[in-house]
Design an enzyme around this catalytic site. Sequence first.
Site, mmCIF file in Angstrom:
data_model
loop_
_atom_site.group_PDB
_atom_site.id
_atom_site.type_symbol
_atom_site.label_atom_id
_atom_site.label_comp_id
_atom_site.label_asym_id
_atom_site.label_seq_id
_atom_site.Cartn_x
_atom_site.Cartn_y
_atom_site.Cartn_z
ATOM 1 N N GLU A 106 0.832 -1.196 0.000
ATOM 2 C CA GLU A 106 0.000 0.000 0.000
ATOM 3 C C GLU A 106 0.869 1.250 0.000
ATOM 4 O O GLU A 106 1.962 1.270 0.578
ATOM 5 C CB GLU A 106 -0.941 0.007 1.199
ATOM 6 N N CYS A 154 3.532 8.511 0.538
ATOM 7 C CA CYS A 154 4.106 7.590 1.503
ATOM 8 C C CYS A 154 4.292 6.236 0.829
ATOM 9 O O CYS A 154 3.337 5.665 0.295
ATOM 10 C CB CYS A 154 3.169 7.462 2.709
ATOM 11 N N CYS A 161 5.841 -6.342 7.674
ATOM 12 C CA CYS A 161 6.833 -5.814 8.611
ATOM 13 C C CYS A 161 7.012 -6.789 9.757
ATOM 14 O O CYS A 161 6.050 -7.140 10.448
ATOM 15 C CB CYS A 161 6.424 -4.450 9.155
ATOM 16 N N CYS A 165 5.730 -3.753 15.985
ATOM 17 C CA CYS A 165 5.372 -2.749 16.987
ATOM 18 C C CYS A 165 3.915 -2.954 17.405
ATOM 19 O O CYS A 165 3.036 -3.190 16.563
ATOM 20 C CB CYS A 165 5.558 -1.336 16.425
ATOM 21 N N CYS A 168 1.013 -0.835 15.657
ATOM 22 C CA CYS A 168 1.035 -0.714 14.197
ATOM 23 C C CYS A 168 0.347 -1.908 13.552
ATOM 24 O O CYS A 168 0.728 -3.058 13.788
ATOM 25 C CB CYS A 168 2.490 -0.621 13.712
ATOM 26 N N GLY A 210 6.622 -1.942 6.172
ATOM 27 C CA GLY A 210 7.995 -2.407 6.231
ATOM 28 C C GLY A 210 8.921 -1.501 7.015
ATOM 29 O O GLY A 210 8.581 -0.372 7.377
ATOM 30 N N GLU A 211 10.099 -2.020 7.299
ATOM 31 C CA GLU A 211 11.176 -1.309 7.981
ATOM 32 C C GLU A 211 12.258 -1.000 6.960
ATOM 33 O O GLU A 211 12.981 -1.891 6.509
ATOM 34 C CB GLU A 211 11.721 -2.166 9.120
ATOM 35 N N SER A 238 12.243 6.598 7.458
ATOM 36 C CA SER A 238 11.954 6.345 8.863
ATOM 37 C C SER A 238 12.467 4.962 9.265
ATOM 38 O O SER A 238 12.416 4.016 8.475
ATOM 39 C CB SER A 238 10.445 6.423 9.103
ATOM 40 N N SER A 261 11.774 6.256 14.965
ATOM 41 C CA SER A 261 10.573 5.958 15.732
ATOM 42 C C SER A 261 10.982 5.546 17.139
ATOM 43 O O SER A 261 11.404 4.416 17.369
ATOM 44 C CB SER A 261 9.790 4.834 15.030
ATOM 45 N N LEU A 262 10.867 6.487 18.094
ATOM 46 C CA LEU A 262 11.287 6.223 19.470
ATOM 47 C C LEU A 262 10.139 5.680 20.319
ATOM 48 O O LEU A 262 10.223 4.618 20.893
ATOM 49 C CB LEU A 262 11.851 7.496 20.098
ATOM 50 N N ASN A 263 9.101 6.485 20.487
ATOM 51 C CA ASN A 263 7.830 6.064 21.094
ATOM 52 C C ASN A 263 7.873 5.789 22.590
ATOM 53 O O ASN A 263 6.827 5.527 23.197
ATOM 54 C CB ASN A 263 7.277 4.835 20.368
ATOM 55 N N ASN A 337 -3.445 6.114 16.070
ATOM 56 C CA ASN A 337 -4.570 5.841 15.188
ATOM 57 C C ASN A 337 -5.165 4.500 15.605
ATOM 58 O O ASN A 337 -4.558 3.449 15.383
ATOM 59 C CB ASN A 337 -4.100 5.811 13.730
ATOM 60 N N CYS A 382 -1.028 6.838 9.660
ATOM 61 C CA CYS A 382 0.201 6.237 10.158
ATOM 62 C C CYS A 382 -0.105 4.973 10.958
ATOM 63 O O CYS A 382 -0.925 4.985 11.872
ATOM 64 C CB CYS A 382 0.925 7.251 11.036
#
Length: 399
Positions: A106, A154, A161, A165, A168, A210-211, A238, A261-263, A337, A382
């Site tokens: 996507e 994007c 992935c 996470c 996600c 994906g990463e 990212s 991406s820390l979070n 989200n 996201c």
Amino acid sequence: MPGRETWSGLDLFVMGFSEGLGMTAGDWEGLVEGWGLPGYRGRQVFEALHRQGIRDYAAIGVLPKELRARLSRELPVRLPEIVRREDSSDGSVKYGLKLADGALVEAVFMPGEMSRAEVNEFEDARAVEGSSRFQVPGPRGAEESGSSERFTVCLSSQTGCAVDCAFCVTGRLGGGRNLTAGEIVGQLYAVLDDRGRQPRGARVVFMGMGEPFLNPEGVIGALGVLFEVMSPRRVTVSTSGITPAFDEFARLPRRPNLAVSLNAADEDTRTRIMPITKTYPLAGVLRAMRRWPLEPRRRITAEYVLIAGVNDSPADADRLARLLSGIPVKVNVIPLNEDPTYLPGWKRPDEAAIDRFVERLARARVTATVRRSRGPDASAACGQLKGRTEDPRRKIGDW
């Protein structure tokens, strides 16, 4: 991808459909020189594909007829097929794209940086809340009168992935294969062609499925192509913090913007929501960020998905400010989200909690913005992208 001096018919066959889109101008020059033709013919091909938007070699009139025929036969260009198109009320469009082997990914188109757009996905939305909504015209050329407007696309770097996470949807649905450079660039052009746009107005973010740092070959190959048609400052990659890959990307002569991406600002919380932390601890991610080479007026973006009751307290904000001290950074706060199907139990903080978190960062002199995600009603925001609906680790599923 083989070096310029080693191209062969077998190389071209193995690369498969769309891989011509993953070749730089230098790659094209080396290819045609290997065929006994002057190198400038290769640059003509590159210019036609990437600046003129030509997708059929037969239409490149400056090329000899024999070269056009050979390219069509040995290196056909085929963009990913658009098999799903979901329009959001805010002007964003999520595309389901089928690759040559049937894999599904996507990508998302997001209008922005103009007054007609309600909000840019990668800017602070608060200043423009309540403005009139962007109305989406029809596809395929219907937007040409506004083609000079800025917008964001994007892109995905893998067909799933494996980082997993907890917040996600893509990660909840499991890993997949790496995309090639040509497949990544092909995603962009499938979207641009559908919207009647050109690369010069685009901002590109590798924040889809994906990463990216787990696919350095494909992503760096795609960057080599993109940087010939747009500024590196308009491209962001990212990562969740795959520390061994930082140096590989940092060595590039031209680098994209880096988003990490820390979070969470402590090891336990980050491990809970990002299991990859067990492999690549937070301290190592911070060291890699500090080593990242930055040109003047560029900063690293620290992405922080804000989850109610998990990482959204004033104390979390204070820890984050201390963690990032001395790093040229801006924090992109992303309220979760929600997705009750794939992310049960996880909640978005209320507006008061979001305000408190950002104000706490500001008090510590940390630049912070709030990302109001684009396309949530099309599951295009996201963390919501998915190329399938079931995790293949449990059961093979269809789209």
